[in-house]
Design an enzyme around this catalytic site. Structure first.
Site, mmCIF file in Angstrom:
data_model
loop_
_atom_site.group_PDB
_atom_site.id
_atom_site.type_symbol
_atom_site.label_atom_id
_atom_site.label_comp_id
_atom_site.label_asym_id
_atom_site.label_seq_id
_atom_site.Cartn_x
_atom_site.Cartn_y
_atom_site.Cartn_z
ATOM 1 C CG ASP A 15 -32.227 -4.283 4.626
ATOM 2 O OD1 ASP A 15 -33.459 -4.370 4.836
ATOM 3 O OD2 ASP A 15 -31.743 -3.569 3.721
ATOM 4 N N GLY A 16 -33.562 -7.228 4.858
ATOM 5 C CA GLY A 16 -33.985 -8.230 3.877
ATOM 6 C C GLY A 16 -35.161 -9.104 4.298
ATOM 7 C CD1 TRP A 20 -35.513 -15.478 3.673
ATOM 8 C CD2 TRP A 20 -37.600 -15.420 4.522
ATOM 9 N NE1 TRP A 20 -35.793 -16.715 4.200
ATOM 10 C CE2 TRP A 20 -37.064 -16.713 4.724
ATOM 11 C CE3 TRP A 20 -38.892 -15.155 4.976
ATOM 12 C CZ2 TRP A 20 -37.767 -17.731 5.364
ATOM 13 C CZ3 TRP A 20 -39.605 -16.161 5.611
ATOM 14 C CH2 TRP A 20 -39.031 -17.437 5.804
ATOM 15 C CG ASN A 63 -37.485 1.054 9.445
ATOM 16 O OD1 ASN A 63 -36.644 0.456 10.109
ATOM 17 N ND2 ASN A 63 -37.397 1.121 8.121
ATOM 18 C CD1 TRP A 64 -40.271 6.180 13.893
ATOM 19 C CD2 TRP A 64 -42.113 5.018 14.393
ATOM 20 N NE1 TRP A 64 -40.143 5.726 15.190
ATOM 21 C CE2 TRP A 64 -41.260 5.013 15.518
ATOM 22 C CE3 TRP A 64 -43.332 4.338 14.478
ATOM 23 C CZ2 TRP A 64 -41.589 4.364 16.710
ATOM 24 C CZ3 TRP A 64 -43.667 3.698 15.658
ATOM 25 C CH2 TRP A 64 -42.799 3.710 16.762
HETATM 26 C C1 IPE Z 1 -32.379 -0.207 7.741
HETATM 27 O O1 IPE Z 1 -33.063 -0.978 6.801
HETATM 28 C C2 IPE Z 1 -33.073 -0.267 9.062
HETATM 29 C C3 IPE Z 1 -33.123 -1.580 9.704
HETATM 30 C C4 IPE Z 1 -32.567 -2.679 9.277
HETATM 31 C C5 IPE Z 1 -33.846 -1.626 10.931
HETATM 32 P P1 IPE Z 1 -34.096 -0.323 5.772
HETATM 33 O O2 IPE Z 1 -34.601 -1.431 4.942
HETATM 34 O O3 IPE Z 1 -35.089 0.490 6.489
HETATM 35 O O4 IPE Z 1 -33.143 0.651 4.942
HETATM 36 P P2 IPE Z 1 -33.337 1.281 3.499
HETATM 37 O O5 IPE Z 1 -34.668 1.944 3.492
HETATM 38 O O6 IPE Z 1 -33.289 0.159 2.526
HETATM 39 O O7 IPE Z 1 -32.191 2.225 3.340
HETATM 40 C C1 IPE Z 2 -35.372 -5.234 7.780
HETATM 41 O O1 IPE Z 2 -36.020 -5.854 6.720
HETATM 42 C C2 IPE Z 2 -36.273 -5.054 8.977
HETATM 43 C C3 IPE Z 2 -36.705 -3.666 9.206
HETATM 44 C C4 IPE Z 2 -36.286 -2.616 8.542
HETATM 45 C C5 IPE Z 2 -37.653 -3.445 10.277
HETATM 46 P P1 IPE Z 2 -36.870 -5.037 5.674
HETATM 47 O O2 IPE Z 2 -38.276 -4.980 6.139
HETATM 48 O O3 IPE Z 2 -36.256 -3.719 5.378
HETATM 49 O O4 IPE Z 2 -36.764 -5.984 4.413
HETATM 50 P P2 IPE Z 2 -36.627 -5.547 2.892
HETATM 51 O O5 IPE Z 2 -35.459 -4.614 2.802
HETATM 52 O O6 IPE Z 2 -37.906 -4.886 2.515
HETATM 53 O O7 IPE Z 2 -36.392 -6.815 2.173
HETATM 54 MG MG MG Z 3 -34.891 -3.101 4.018
#
Ligand code: IPE
Ligand code: IPE
Ligand code: MG
Length: 235
Positions: A15-16, A20, A63-64
Site C-alpha cells: 500500500d501507498g 508516494w 479497488n474496482w
Molecule cells: C489494499 O489497499 C489493497 C491493495 C494493496 C491491493 P487499499 O489502499 O485498497 O486499502 P484501503 O482502501 O486503504 O483499505
Molecule cells: C496500493 O497503493 C496499490 C493498489 C491498491 C492497487 P494505493 O493506490 O492504495 O496507494 P494509496 O493508499 O492511495 O497511497
Molecule cells: Mg491504499
C-alpha cells in the site's frame, strides 16, 4: 517455552503507491509504476531469503471502485507485469498462482494467468501467489456455497465439515497459512485480505510507502519476526 518461528509464508499488503506519487507532485499512475518495480525486487529478495510462499495483494475487489482511468492504468501495468516479470520468474522455476475473483478481469488477462499457472504448476523453488481482484469475504462466501452444494447433493456429510475441509475450499488451497503479514504505508487494517488464513499470523505494519520499500526493510522485518513468540493459545 517453545518458539515456532519458522517463516515459510509472507503475505504483503503493498500500500501507498498513490501517496508516494502525490507527495512528489506526480500523478498516481507513476506511483503504481514505481510500485510494480518494487514487486520485482522484493520477490527476488524473498526468494533469496528462503521464503517458500509469498502472497502479494495487488488489486482488491474493492479497488474496482476507483476511477476508470486508474483501473485501466493498473490493468495496463498488470498486462506488462504478466508478460515480462512473471515470465522471467517462470524461467527461474518460481511457481505462480493467482487468487481472487478472476471472472471480473479481462479475458486476455485471465488467459495469461491460466497459462502461467499451468506452465509453473510443478515448480518447487518458491510459490508466488498474487491476489488479483481478491476479496476475502467473497472467497469465503464462494467456499460456503461449494460446501453447501456438496452437502445438498450428498457428497459431503455435514459432520465432515471441519477446518481442513473449509481451508481446502478456499482459493489458497494447498498453501500453508501466512506466518507473517506486512502492510506498508502506515495503515493498520487488513482491507478484506486473507481473513481466514491470517487467524494466527504475526502482523507487521510499517510507515514506509510501498514504492520506498527495499529488500533491507524486508530483511529487518524478518529479523524482528524471529524474536517473536508465537503461542497459539498455549502458555
Ligand atoms: C489494499 O489497499 C489493497 C491493495 C494493496 C491491493 P487499499 O489502499 O485498497 O486499502 P484501503 O482502501 O486503504 O483499505
Ligand atoms: C496500493 O497503493 C496499490 C493498489 C491498491 C492497487 P494505493 O493506490 O492504495 O496507494 P494509496 O493508499 O492511495 O497511497
Ligand atoms: Mg491504499
Amino acid at each position: 517455552m517453545t518458539k515456532d518461528n519458522e517463516l515459510k509464508h509472507i503475505a504483503i499488503i503493498m500500500d501507498g503507491n498513490g501517496r508516494w506519487a502525490t507527495r512528489r507532485g506526480l500523478p498516481r499512475s507513476l506511483g503504481h509504476k514505481k510500485g510494480a518495480e518494487v514487486v520485482k525486487n522484493i520477490t527476488r529478495a524473498a526468494a533469496e531469503q528462503g521464503i517458500q510462499y509469498l502472497t502479494l495483494y495487488a488489486f482488491s475487489t474493492e479497488n474496482w471502485q476507483r476511477s476508470p482511468e486508474e483501473v485501466s492504468y493498473l490493468m495496463t501495468l498488470l498486462r506488462e507485469y504478466l508478460k515480462s516479470d512473471l515470465t522471467e520468474l517462470r524461467d527461474n522455476q518460481v511457481r505462480i498462482r493467482f487468487i481472487g475473483e478472476r471472472y471480473m478481469l479481462a479475458e486476455d488477462i485471465q488467459q495469461m494467468m491460466c497459462d502461467l499457472e499451468e506452465e509453473t504448476a510443478d515448480f518447487t523453488k518458491m510459490t508466488l501467489c498474487i491476489a488479483l481482484s481478491y476479496g476475502s469475504r467473497q472467497e469465503i462466501i464462494s467456499a460456503v456455497k461449494k460446501i453447501a452444494q456438496s452437502v445438498k447433493s450428498g457428497d459431503i456429510p455435514l459432520e465432515d465439515i471441519d477446518i481442513n475441509l473449509f481451508s481446502d475450499m478456499l482459493y489458497t488451497k494447498g498453501m500453508p497459512d501466512p506466518d507473517l503479514l506486512i502492510r506498508t504505508s502506515g495503515e493498520k487494517r487488513i482491507s478484506n485480505y486473507l481473513l481466514w488464513q491470517l487467524a494466527y499470523s504475526e502482523f507487521e505494519f510499517t510507515d514506509v510507502l510501498w514504492p520506498d520499500f527495499t529488500p533491507e526493510h524486508l530483511h529487518q522485518i524478518i529479523e524482528n519476526f524471529k524474536t517473536r513468540e508465537r503461542r497459539y493459545g498455549k502458555v
